[in-house]
Write a protein that holds these residues in place. Sequence first.
Motif, PDB file in Angstrom:
ATOM      1  N   ARG A 106      -4.228  -5.293   6.220  1.00 51.88           N
ATOM      2  CA  ARG A 106      -2.881  -5.512   6.756  1.00 51.88           C
ATOM      3  C   ARG A 106      -2.949  -5.595   8.274  1.00 51.88           C
ATOM      4  NH1 ARG A 106       0.931  -7.860   5.064  1.00 51.88           N
ATOM      5  NH2 ARG A 106       2.470  -6.644   6.146  1.00 51.88           N
ATOM      6  N   PRO A 107      -2.291  -6.592   8.877  1.00 54.65           N
ATOM      7  CA  PRO A 107      -2.361  -6.724  10.333  1.00 54.65           C
ATOM      8  C   PRO A 107      -1.564  -5.641  11.042  1.00 54.65           C
ATOM      9  CG  PRO A 107      -0.849  -8.344   9.422  1.00 54.65           C
ATOM     10  CD  PRO A 107      -1.493  -7.647   8.253  1.00 54.65           C
ATOM     11  N   THR A 132      -2.109  -8.173   1.120  1.00 51.83           N
ATOM     12  CA  THR A 132      -2.485  -7.011   0.324  1.00 51.83           C
ATOM     13  C   THR A 132      -3.995  -6.844   0.336  1.00 51.83           C
ATOM     14  OG1 THR A 132      -2.127  -5.856  -1.772  1.00 51.83           O
ATOM     15  CG2 THR A 132      -2.707  -8.205  -1.914  1.00 51.83           C
ATOM     16  N   GLY A 133      -4.432  -5.688  -0.120  1.00 47.20           N
ATOM     17  CA  GLY A 133      -5.862  -5.404  -0.161  1.00 47.20           C
ATOM     18  C   GLY A 133      -6.111  -4.049  -0.792  1.00 47.20           C
ATOM     19  N   LEU A 134      -7.328  -3.576  -0.680  1.00 48.37           N
ATOM     20  CA  LEU A 134      -7.735  -2.307  -1.290  1.00 48.37           C
ATOM     21  C   LEU A 134      -6.874  -1.140  -0.814  1.00 48.37           C
ATOM     22  CD1 LEU A 134      -9.725  -0.705  -3.058  1.00 48.37           C
ATOM     23  CD2 LEU A 134     -11.242  -0.565  -1.056  1.00 48.37           C
ATOM     24  N   ALA A 135      -6.605  -1.058   0.477  1.00 52.86           N
ATOM     25  CA  ALA A 135      -5.792   0.046   1.001  1.00 52.86           C
ATOM     26  C   ALA A 135      -4.380   0.005   0.431  1.00 52.86           C
ATOM     27  CB  ALA A 135      -5.746  -0.011   2.528  1.00 52.86           C
ATOM     28  N   GLN A 136      -3.792  -1.173   0.378  1.00 53.52           N
ATOM     29  CA  GLN A 136      -2.408  -1.290  -0.086  1.00 53.52           C
ATOM     30  C   GLN A 136      -2.260  -0.908  -1.556  1.00 53.52           C
ATOM     31  OE1 GLN A 136      -3.879  -3.643   2.061  1.00 53.52           O
ATOM     32  NE2 GLN A 136      -2.832  -2.410   3.594  1.00 53.52           N
ATOM     33  N   VAL A 137      -3.186  -1.337  -2.400  1.00 51.57           N
ATOM     34  CA  VAL A 137      -3.052  -1.019  -3.828  1.00 51.57           C
ATOM     35  C   VAL A 137      -3.362   0.448  -4.116  1.00 51.57           C
ATOM     36  CG1 VAL A 137      -3.486  -3.404  -4.551  1.00 51.57           C
ATOM     37  CG2 VAL A 137      -5.391  -1.761  -4.475  1.00 51.57           C
ATOM     38  N   ASN A 138      -3.916   1.149  -3.113  1.00 51.44           N
ATOM     39  CA  ASN A 138      -4.187   2.577  -3.252  1.00 51.44           C
ATOM     40  C   ASN A 138      -3.234   3.436  -2.429  1.00 51.44           C
ATOM     41  OD1 ASN A 138      -6.607   2.964  -5.037  1.00 51.44           O
ATOM     42  ND2 ASN A 138      -7.372   1.401  -3.644  1.00 51.44           N
ATOM     43  N   GLY A 139      -2.193   2.827  -1.865  1.00 49.48           N
ATOM     44  CA  GLY A 139      -1.174   3.574  -1.136  1.00 49.48           C
ATOM     45  C   GLY A 139      -1.630   4.134   0.196  1.00 49.48           C
ATOM     46  N   ILE A 140      -2.678   3.561   0.794  1.00 50.66           N
ATOM     47  CA  ILE A 140      -3.162   4.014   2.100  1.00 50.66           C
ATOM     48  C   ILE A 140      -2.460   3.179   3.166  1.00 50.66           C
ATOM     49  CG2 ILE A 140      -5.180   4.239   3.601  1.00 50.66           C
ATOM     50  CD1 ILE A 140      -6.869   4.384   0.967  1.00 50.66           C
ATOM     51  N   THR A 171      -1.130  -5.769  -6.959  1.00 50.52           N
ATOM     52  CA  THR A 171       0.055  -5.810  -6.096  1.00 50.52           C
ATOM     53  C   THR A 171       1.273  -6.305  -6.871  1.00 50.52           C
ATOM     54  OG1 THR A 171      -1.316  -6.181  -4.152  1.00 50.52           O
ATOM     55  CG2 THR A 171       1.014  -6.769  -3.968  1.00 50.52           C
ATOM     56  N   LEU A 172       1.093  -7.396  -7.608  1.00 49.45           N
ATOM     57  CA  LEU A 172       2.212  -7.953  -8.380  1.00 49.45           C
ATOM     58  C   LEU A 172       2.674  -7.022  -9.496  1.00 49.45           C
ATOM     59  CD1 LEU A 172       1.133 -11.705  -8.598  1.00 49.45           C
ATOM     60  CD2 LEU A 172       2.896 -10.684  -7.124  1.00 49.45           C
ATOM     61  N   SER A 173       1.762  -6.176  -9.976  1.00 48.38           N
ATOM     62  CA  SER A 173       2.147  -5.243 -11.048  1.00 48.38           C
ATOM     63  C   SER A 173       2.675  -3.914 -10.498  1.00 48.38           C
ATOM     64  CB  SER A 173       0.976  -5.015 -12.005  1.00 48.38           C
ATOM     65  OG  SER A 173      -0.120  -4.421 -11.333  1.00 48.38           O
ATOM     66  N   GLY A 174       2.849  -3.837  -9.174  1.00 49.25           N
ATOM     67  CA  GLY A 174       3.529  -2.690  -8.584  1.00 49.25           C
ATOM     68  C   GLY A 174       2.666  -1.557  -8.082  1.00 49.25           C
ATOM     69  N   HIS A 175       1.357  -1.745  -7.970  1.00 52.76           N
ATOM     70  CA  HIS A 175       0.492  -0.680  -7.451  1.00 52.76           C
ATOM     71  C   HIS A 175       0.654  -0.547  -5.937  1.00 52.76           C
ATOM     72  CE1 HIS A 175      -1.305  -0.892 -11.373  1.00 52.76           C
ATOM     73  NE2 HIS A 175      -2.045   0.169 -11.091  1.00 52.76           N
ATOM     74  N   GLY A 176       0.513   0.663  -5.465  1.00 51.30           N
ATOM     75  CA  GLY A 176       0.606   0.929  -4.029  1.00 51.30           C
ATOM     76  C   GLY A 176       2.024   1.192  -3.601  1.00 51.30           C
ATOM     77  N   ALA A 177       2.182   2.139  -2.714  1.00 53.07           N
ATOM     78  CA  ALA A 177       3.512   2.535  -2.258  1.00 53.07           C
ATOM     79  C   ALA A 177       3.953   1.781  -1.018  1.00 53.07           C
ATOM     80  CB  ALA A 177       3.528   4.039  -1.977  1.00 53.07           C
ATOM     81  N   GLY A 178       3.047   1.108  -0.351  1.00 48.50           N
ATOM     82  CA  GLY A 178       3.392   0.454   0.903  1.00 48.50           C
ATOM     83  C   GLY A 178       3.427   1.446   2.040  1.00 48.50           C
TER      84      GLY A 178
END
Length: 190
Positions: A106-107, A132-140, A171-178
């Motif tokens: 994420r920029p 999106t990326g690894l951090a985003q789908v893991n809520g980091i 990401t499309l299935s809703g993983h990650g809190a943002g």
Amino acid sequence: MIRFFDFVFSLTGLVFGFPLLLMLAAIGYYDTGSPLFRQQRVGRHQKPFTLVKFRTMKPDTPSVATHLASTDAITPFGHFLRRTKLDELPQLWNVLKGDMSLVGPRPGLFNQKELSLERSKHKVFDVLPGITGLAQVNGIDMSDPALLAETDARMIRDFRIKNYFYYIFLTLSGHGAGDRVKVGQPNKGS
């Protein structure tokens, strides 16, 4: 190969999503008077680019990282956009232009010095930033610069074409809190 997928998916998303984008822009106009939010972000090789999103905060809110922002600044429609991640849709334009990829770190903002320093150490700026990326789908999120930069570096190091589709699917299935926004914090973010 990734650029090809980015181009095809972003163009397809913009064309077929145009009615939705138009509807969200119209609602955003009535919500804030200014539905689009543009902000300078740190791109590949630390070059600036203008990121475009749907506005989720009041127009007069100062520009800081999301984790430093206050929930008081977020409009009711903005809460909906963030929860559904629809505020990210205009970034398909950034992907189409080649400023971003669908998948990448994420920029950040130029005033996030600690994050930029950590990312420089890990050579994260060698790749295009992403939606999106690894951090985003893991809520980091960006509130822990060292962990975020390490996670971004791991994603880049282990990246395969299957990961590209996997992160998009998650990401499309809703993983990650943002990115987290602090409840009741004084008005600091946009």
